[in-house]
Design an enzyme around this catalytic site. Structure first.
Site, PDB file in Angstrom:
ATOM      1  N   LYS A   1      93.571  15.035 -55.715  1.00 34.17           N
ATOM      2  CA  LYS A   1      94.119  16.370 -55.457  1.00 34.17           C
ATOM      3  C   LYS A   1      95.273  16.652 -56.411  1.00 34.17           C
ATOM      4  O   LYS A   1      95.423  17.754 -56.913  1.00 34.17           O
ATOM      5  CB  LYS A   1      94.562  16.486 -54.000  1.00 34.17           C
TER       6      LYS A   1
ATOM      7  N   LYS B   1      79.136  14.484 -55.965  1.00 35.47           N
ATOM      8  CA  LYS B   1      79.279  14.324 -54.516  1.00 35.47           C
ATOM      9  C   LYS B   1      79.466  15.690 -53.845  1.00 35.47           C
ATOM     10  O   LYS B   1      80.284  16.496 -54.303  1.00 35.47           O
ATOM     11  CB  LYS B   1      80.513  13.437 -54.231  1.00 35.47           C
TER      12      LYS B   1
ATOM     13  N   LYS C   1      83.571  20.047 -50.059  1.00 37.07           N
ATOM     14  CA  LYS C   1      84.110  21.402 -49.966  1.00 37.07           C
ATOM     15  C   LYS C   1      85.028  21.691 -51.148  1.00 37.07           C
ATOM     16  O   LYS C   1      85.043  22.785 -51.690  1.00 37.07           O
ATOM     17  CB  LYS C   1      84.897  21.561 -48.650  1.00 37.07           C
TER      18      LYS C   1
HETATM   19  P1  TYM Z   1      85.890  14.752 -44.130  1.00 38.74           P
HETATM   20  O1  TYM Z   1      86.212  15.807 -43.136  1.00 38.74           O
HETATM   21  O2  TYM Z   1      86.130  15.025 -45.569  1.00 38.74           O
HETATM   22  O3  TYM Z   1      84.371  14.346 -43.990  1.00 38.74           O
HETATM   23  C1  TYM Z   1      83.800  14.006 -42.736  1.00 38.74           C
HETATM   24  C2  TYM Z   1      82.791  12.901 -42.917  1.00 38.74           C
HETATM   25  O4  TYM Z   1      81.743  13.321 -43.808  1.00 38.74           O
HETATM   26  C3  TYM Z   1      81.569  12.347 -44.827  1.00 38.74           C
HETATM   27  N1  TYM Z   1      81.147  13.015 -46.072  1.00 38.74           N
HETATM   28  C4  TYM Z   1      80.141  12.584 -46.847  1.00 38.74           C
HETATM   29  N2  TYM Z   1      79.301  11.549 -46.712  1.00 38.74           N
HETATM   30  C5  TYM Z   1      78.355  11.390 -47.675  1.00 38.74           C
HETATM   31  N3  TYM Z   1      78.218  12.232 -48.743  1.00 38.74           N
HETATM   32  C6  TYM Z   1      79.031  13.295 -48.906  1.00 38.74           C
HETATM   33  N4  TYM Z   1      78.870  14.116 -49.937  1.00 38.74           N
HETATM   34  C7  TYM Z   1      80.054  13.509 -47.926  1.00 38.74           C
HETATM   35  N5  TYM Z   1      81.040  14.439 -47.771  1.00 38.74           N
HETATM   36  C8  TYM Z   1      81.703  14.114 -46.620  1.00 38.74           C
HETATM   37  C9  TYM Z   1      82.938  11.694 -44.993  1.00 38.74           C
HETATM   38  O5  TYM Z   1      82.841  10.424 -45.584  1.00 38.74           O
HETATM   39  C10 TYM Z   1      83.414  11.639 -43.567  1.00 38.74           C
HETATM   40  O6  TYM Z   1      82.939  10.477 -42.903  1.00 38.74           O
HETATM   41  N6  TYM Z   1      89.808  11.743 -43.649  1.00 38.74           N
HETATM   42  C11 TYM Z   1      88.539  12.100 -43.069  1.00 38.74           C
HETATM   43  C12 TYM Z   1      88.666  12.607 -41.623  1.00 38.74           C
HETATM   44  C13 TYM Z   1      89.343  11.645 -40.713  1.00 38.74           C
HETATM   45  C14 TYM Z   1      88.801  10.423 -40.232  1.00 38.74           C
HETATM   46  C15 TYM Z   1      89.820   9.867 -39.387  1.00 38.74           C
HETATM   47  C16 TYM Z   1      87.584   9.758 -40.408  1.00 38.74           C
HETATM   48  C17 TYM Z   1      90.585  11.793 -40.202  1.00 38.74           C
HETATM   49  N7  TYM Z   1      90.894  10.719 -39.399  1.00 38.74           N
HETATM   50  C18 TYM Z   1      89.609   8.643 -38.747  1.00 38.74           C
HETATM   51  C19 TYM Z   1      87.388   8.533 -39.745  1.00 38.74           C
HETATM   52  C20 TYM Z   1      88.415   7.992 -38.926  1.00 38.74           C
HETATM   53  C21 TYM Z   1      87.930  13.195 -43.910  1.00 38.74           C
HETATM   54  O7  TYM Z   1      88.602  13.851 -44.645  1.00 38.74           O
HETATM   55  O8  TYM Z   1      86.598  13.390 -43.710  1.00 38.74           O
END
Ligand code: TYM
Length: 327
Positions: free
Chosen positions: A110, A190, A193
């Site tokens: 970022k 990948k 968003k």
């Molecule tokens: P976030 O909101 O970006 O994404 C949610 C979940 O979707 C998965 N993901 C993907 N998996 C495969 N290919 C992709 N292109 C792809 N894009 C998104 C992410 O790996 C994720 O599992 N920091 C985390 C949210 C969070 C969290 C937590 C997760 C906050 N606290 C505690 C686990 C445990 C996040 O930004 O995910």
């Protein structure tokens, strides 16, 4: 075994979220004690419009339930409904070494893209560690991009335990599905968003069709043979198709005579069929916002019970007074 995961309400959920994470949530809810939450505190590091955030949170709950999360089996809640997590974040912050956060890719990426690096963004992995450690979680189903954060969580738990007692925090493991650890977006990178290359789970069929049509392909002429594995359309189709269906489409790529437009139609039809039940369920849930709110509140109640126990253990371990119930 306790399973926990979170997902940010930063916009509409997409295929990457589903195949990387949400599908695992649903599979795991049958056999394990599971906690899933909408990470609204994390989303505050990027969504700065309260109206948009409120809408995103509501949409996230609807999407998760429509996709098959069952509140009788899994605890679904909003992260911010469990304020204990903010306190645990602080306690962990006091033992977090800066270099651990400096190397975290979300912050580094970022920053590289010129986004203001405020303290919330920098300390994001500590809040995530608190999310996980708050419920004695053993397993965290995520896509591959989150694995580094689970490693940080393990590092912090180990450091905390070495300072304050071995049994204080439970060390979690990431649970990543090889087949969909990194779902490609419309540009082949990948799906994310922040890259603007997502295919939403729920939108009008027309819009989804339009986005699928935008998937980047090479300029091989229709009549020439093509390499399925090098094509984002094929790699996305694999997520929806049986091995036999995958072989069939791969054979058509290799034989030549099929244009990418046709492959895109095949992908669109497979996706619409795959999610058709969820579309219906979502339309129904949309009419029942009070029921959805009840599910979230009930989930928060269950989550807070566990959070209070763990926080009590952690406070005592590091020398704080335990909190009298009347306070
Ligand atoms: P976030 O909101 O970006 O994404 C949610 C979940 O979707 C998965 N993901 C993907 N998996 C495969 N290919 C992709 N292109 C792809 N894009 C998104 C992410 O790996 C994720 O599992 N920091 C985390 C949210 C969070 C969290 C937590 C997760 C906050 N606290 C505690 C686990 C445990 C996040 O930004 O995910």
């Amino acid at each position: 075994m306790k399973v926990l995961s979170g997902i940010q309400p930063t916009g509409r959920f997409h295929w990457g979220n589903y195949f990387g994470a949400i599908r695992q949530y649903i599979e795991l809810q049958d056999n394990e004690q599971s906690f899933y939450f909408i990470a609204d505190l994390h989303a505050l590091t990027t969504v700065r419009d309260p109206k948009v955030l409120r809408q995103n949170i509501q949409d996230s709950a609807l999407d998760l339930l429509a996709l098959g999360l069952q509140p009788e089996k899994a605890t679904l809640f909003r992260q911010s409904d469990v304020p204990e997590v903010a306190e645990l974040t602080w306690l962990l912050m006091t033992i977090t070494q800066m270099h651990l956060l400096e190397k975290c890719h979300a912050y580094k990426d970022k920053k590289a893209r010129g986004l203001a690096a405020d303290a919330g963004l920098f300390t994001y992995p500590v809040l995530m560690a608190a999310d996980i450690l708050m419920y004695d979680s053993n397993v965290v189903p995520v896509g591959v991009d989150q694995v580094q954060h689970i490693e940080v969580t393990r590092d912090l738990a180990q450091r905390f335990n070495s300072l304050y007692g071995d049994d204080c925090l439970v060390l979690p493991e990431a649970h990543v599905l090889d087949s969909s650890a990194k779902v490609p977006g419309t540009d082949g990178e990948k799906m994310s968003k922040s890259y603007g290359n997502t295919i939403p789970l729920f939108d009008t069929p027309k819009k989804i069709r339009k986005i699928i049509n935008r998937i980047k392909t090479d300029s091989t002429p229709v009549e020439d043979p093509k390499t399925p594995e090098a094509c984002a359309v094929f790699n996305l189709y694999r997520l929806f198709a049986t091995p036999q269906q995958q072989d069939e489409l791969a054979a058509r790529y290799r034989a030549g005579g099929m244009g990418y437009g046709e492959a895109k139609t095949t992908l669109y039809e497979a996706a619409m069929a795959y999610f058709s039940e969820s579309f219906e369920k979502r339309a129904d849930l949309e009419q029942r916002p009070d029921d959805v709110e009840d599910i979230l509140l009930q989930g928060a109640k269950q989550a807070r019970q566990k959070a209070r126990d763990v926080l009590e253990r952690v406070r005592t371990a590091c020398g704080l007074k335990s909190l009298p119930p009347e306070l």
